[in-house]
Write a protein that holds these residues in place. Structure first.
Motif, PDB file in Angstrom:
ATOM      1  N   PHE A  56       0.316  -9.402  -5.817  1.00  0.00           N
ATOM      2  CA  PHE A  56       1.342  -9.643  -4.808  1.00  0.00           C
ATOM      3  C   PHE A  56       0.733 -10.255  -3.551  1.00  0.00           C
ATOM      4  CE2 PHE A  56       5.243  -9.201  -2.649  1.00  0.00           C
ATOM      5  CZ  PHE A  56       6.210  -8.860  -3.585  1.00  0.00           C
ATOM      6  N   LEU A  57      -0.434  -9.743  -3.136  1.00  0.00           N
ATOM      7  CA  LEU A  57      -1.108 -10.300  -1.957  1.00  0.00           C
ATOM      8  C   LEU A  57      -1.524 -11.756  -2.195  1.00  0.00           C
ATOM      9  CD1 LEU A  57      -3.312  -7.260  -0.862  1.00  0.00           C
ATOM     10  CD2 LEU A  57      -1.383  -8.243   0.390  1.00  0.00           C
ATOM     11  N   SER A  58      -1.962 -12.022  -3.431  1.00  0.00           N
ATOM     12  CA  SER A  58      -2.316 -13.400  -3.768  1.00  0.00           C
ATOM     13  C   SER A  58      -1.094 -14.310  -3.678  1.00  0.00           C
ATOM     14  CB  SER A  58      -2.910 -13.452  -5.183  1.00  0.00           C
ATOM     15  OG  SER A  58      -3.225 -14.778  -5.539  1.00  0.00           O
ATOM     16  N   TYR A  59       0.060 -13.815  -4.186  1.00  0.00           N
ATOM     17  CA  TYR A  59       1.298 -14.598  -4.097  1.00  0.00           C
ATOM     18  C   TYR A  59       1.734 -14.786  -2.644  1.00  0.00           C
ATOM     19  CZ  TYR A  59       2.091 -14.480  -9.135  1.00  0.00           C
ATOM     20  OH  TYR A  59       1.993 -14.657 -10.485  1.00  0.00           O
ATOM     21  N   VAL A  75      -2.657  -1.066  -8.347  1.00  0.00           N
ATOM     22  CA  VAL A  75      -3.524  -1.833  -7.441  1.00  0.00           C
ATOM     23  C   VAL A  75      -3.606  -3.284  -7.892  1.00  0.00           C
ATOM     24  CG1 VAL A  75      -5.878  -2.055  -6.548  1.00  0.00           C
ATOM     25  CG2 VAL A  75      -4.864   0.214  -6.828  1.00  0.00           C
ATOM     26  N   GLY A  76      -3.615  -3.490  -9.205  1.00  0.00           N
ATOM     27  CA  GLY A  76      -3.641  -4.863  -9.730  1.00  0.00           C
ATOM     28  C   GLY A  76      -2.400  -5.630  -9.329  1.00  0.00           C
ATOM     29  N   GLY A 103       3.116   6.677  -7.103  1.00  0.00           N
ATOM     30  CA  GLY A 103       2.192   7.450  -7.933  1.00  0.00           C
ATOM     31  C   GLY A 103       1.664   6.672  -9.123  1.00  0.00           C
ATOM     32  N   GLY A 104       1.402   5.381  -8.945  1.00  0.00           N
ATOM     33  CA  GLY A 104       0.820   4.575 -10.014  1.00  0.00           C
ATOM     34  C   GLY A 104       1.787   3.640 -10.694  1.00  0.00           C
ATOM     35  N   ALA A 108       0.832  -1.211   0.000  1.00  0.00           N
ATOM     36  CA  ALA A 108       0.000   0.000   0.000  1.00  0.00           C
ATOM     37  C   ALA A 108       0.861   1.254   0.000  1.00  0.00           C
ATOM     38  CB  ALA A 108      -0.916  -0.023   1.222  1.00  0.00           C
ATOM     39  N   LEU A 109       1.930   1.236   0.796  1.00  0.00           N
ATOM     40  CA  LEU A 109       2.839   2.391   0.823  1.00  0.00           C
ATOM     41  C   LEU A 109       3.510   2.586  -0.531  1.00  0.00           C
ATOM     42  CD1 LEU A 109       4.479   1.893   4.349  1.00  0.00           C
ATOM     43  CD2 LEU A 109       2.764   3.609   3.698  1.00  0.00           C
TER      44      LEU A 109
END
Length: 588
Positions: free
Chosen positions: A293-296, A287-288, A282-283, A275-276
């Motif tokens: 990354f969270l899924s991994y 988010v994708g 700046g993009g 998130a940081l």
């Protein structure tokens, strides 16, 4: 406990032995690893597609529906292929596992066939059965689980690390730094569980041995009102098994919560760092990509939960495997020497020269034993219980080898002839009957499978077994259960005598062969034995001295030595130990 320490030290060796079995199926093993790798790659590719799909949703009225539908279709195809590959992989793993188990059980049973009698005599039958059945089943469960989850878990860990580093090496470092905590927890628990599972397996073997022993001796237990003592003994073992099982379950049950806690820390660290990064770049970090990354991170930590559970099962499997390998690696019966010859043309010349033997080194039994037997002689061996009568028979059959001296048949040291040819020269009827599950015919032809119906019936008529066999539901084709099923002890002994009568070997050993037969039938059997023993060297062990009065030589044994020998009348006239034995049986 000493046995556990020995096995614990050999834990790594046990793993190597398991790998040796797996090498036999290396092609299937390679296929399993290949399908596991393909499954992992496709599974890890899905989050990338999902991340790309999320990035196509930019905002209100800025959604690329055609691109999303295309990606969703691609995801569906990949998920379907992954499911098919997992099914094939699991099928291969099952095949490998059960072929390994088949090999282990086969080798264990073959070893039982080759083990010396001293091993069988020193171990409870139920404990041996527990190793071959229960321990191998536990080993199979752990091995199957290991194949199913260990490979895919390890590949998933390496695969997710690769993808995470390719997306953002900084956030991936957060995952790598926290990973050793899971490994430390898993290693700590593995040490505890192996010890408990080994003790659990040992206690289960003792319990099986007790149950097996009590079932076989149930009549004796009830006759002597020994039920309460048996229950106390069972409760003691059962309580010990419960204790070890609870401890093993406790340590194995904390694995999942502990590793899940560590994994939650990893997930939270990745979420915060990601998130940081989204805000700071700046993009540049979308988010994708964060979703991917969270899924991994989730998939990366999931195998640690599974592998820690697998490790627990593998500890149990290795503990059970070490017990079955102990049996497989037991010192087998000393094989026939390379120069061993086949014993042929046996006439019945037997000699024992300066024979010494003891079951345990600290307790001498047979000492300076000498005997010469000519063809056709009937040698009766009598004496008090424990004097060595049955031991002499064991030595003649080479169930045990002499400590010193030698035993010769036809002037050949029996250690220089093949066991098969030696034992084929003897016909043996013991006090303890043994019949296998099968038909009457199969039990009678054990030593002569090619026997004709006429030969079988003639032998049965000679031993007076034909009359009760023909009254059975299917005669000679009647199926009997283990150890004779519902047949009386006398009937079972008649079948054992018939089995020897059918073979007509050159030498006979009768160890209390008529002990379970009524007096009237015994007289008929003695007539049959007289016919059978005519011209054959015979060794007769008997407590009832009335059955050996016609013997050519009676050996009177005491404390492993021959103290008197001669014919019946000669020994009575000496008024020695034999005369006292005889008079004690026939005195008013």
């Amino acid at each position: 406990m000493a046995a556990f320490k020995k096995t614990h030290t050999a834990q790594k060796g046990t793993g190597k032995k398991v790998l040796d079995y797996l090498k036999r199926y290396r092609l299937l093993l390679i296929l399993s690893i290949l399908f596991a790798a393909l499954t992992v790659v496709l599974t890890l590719y899905v989050p990338i597609l999902i991340g790309n799909t999320i990035d196509l949703i930019v905002g209100k009225d800025r959604v690329n529906f055609s691109g999303i539908l295309l990606l969703l279709g691609e995801i569906g195809v990949i998920v379907g292929i992954t499911g098919l590959l997992q099914w094939i992989m699991n099928t291969i793993n099952n095949k490998i596992t059960f072929q390994v188990i088949r090999d282990v059980r086969k080798e264990a049973f073959q070893k039982i066939e080759k083990l010396p009698l001293k091993y069988i005599d020193a171990h409870a039958y139920g404990e041996i059965v527990s190793r071959v059945i229960a321990d191998v089943d536990q080993f199979a469960d752990g091995l199957l689980l290991g194949f199913t989850q260990l490979f895919t878990g390890a590949l998933t860990i390496f695969g997710t690390l690769f993808f995470m580093f390719s997306i953002s090496w900084k956030i991936a470092l957060v995952v790598v730094v926290l990973t050793p905590l899971s490994l430390f927890v898993a290693r700590f628990i593995a040490k505890k569980t192996y010890r408990m599972f080994w003790l659990q397996s040992e206690a289960r073997g003792q319990q099986t041995a007790l149950i097996d022993e009590m079932i076989h001796g149930q009549k004796v237990v009830q006759a002597f009102s020994h039920e309460q003592e048996v229950m106390k003994q069972f409760d003691k073992i059962n309580d010990r098994l419960t204790k070890y099982s609870l401890h093993a379950t406790f340590f194995s049950s904390i694995t999942n919560p502990a590793t899940r806690f560590i994994n939650s820390l990893v997930y939270a660290g990745v979420g915060l760092a990601g998130a940081l990064s989204c805000v700071a770049t700046g993009g540049a970090f979308t988010v994708g990509q964060l979703s991917c990354f969270l899924s991994y991170a989730s998939q990366y930590t999931k195998p640690f939960n599974e592998i820690s559970g697998v490790i627990t099962e593998l500890q149990n499997a290795l503990a059970c495997a070490s017990r079955i390998f102990e049996l497989i690696e037991e010192e087998p019966q000393m094989p026939d020497s390379d120069s061993a010859v086949r014993l042929e043309g046996v006439q019945g010349n037997v000699s024992m020269e300066n024979v010494e033997f003891s079951y345990t080194p600290d307790k001498k039994l047979i000492r300076n034993f000498n005997l010469t037997v000519k063809p056709g002689q009937r040698i009766a061996i009598v004496g008090p219980t424990g004097c060595g009568k049955t031991t002499v028979i064991n030595l003649l059959m080479r169930f045990y080898d002499v400590d010193s001296g030698c035993i010769q048949v036809e002037s050949c040291d029996i250690r220089q002839v093949t066991r098969k040819s030696l034992r084929h020269s003897y016909g043996m009827v013991l006090q303890d009957t043994w019949l296998k599950s099968g038909t009457i015919r199969e039990n009678l032809t054990m030593g002569k499978p090619e026997a004709t119906d006429e030969e079988i019936i003639a032998a049965a008529k000679t031993t007076h077994a034909h009359s009760f066999i023909k009254r059975l539901p299917n005669g000679y084709d009647t199926v009997i259960g283990e150890d004779g099923g519902s047949l009386s002890q006398g009937q079972k002994q008649l079948l054992c005598i018939t089995r020897v009568m059918l073979c007509l070997p050159p030498m006979l050993i009768l160890d209390e062969a008529t002990s379970s037969i009524d007096t009237r039938t015994e007289l008929k059997i003695q007539e049959a034995f007289s016919l059978l023993m005519r011209g054959r060297t015979s060794f007769i062990v008997a407590h009832r001295l009335s059955t050996i009065q016609e013997a050519d030589v009676i050996l009177v044994m005491k404390d492993g030595n021959i103290i008197e020998q001669g014919k019946h009348e000669e020994l009575l006239n000496k008024n020695g130990f034999y005369a006292n034995l005889y008079n004690s049986q026939f005195s008013a």
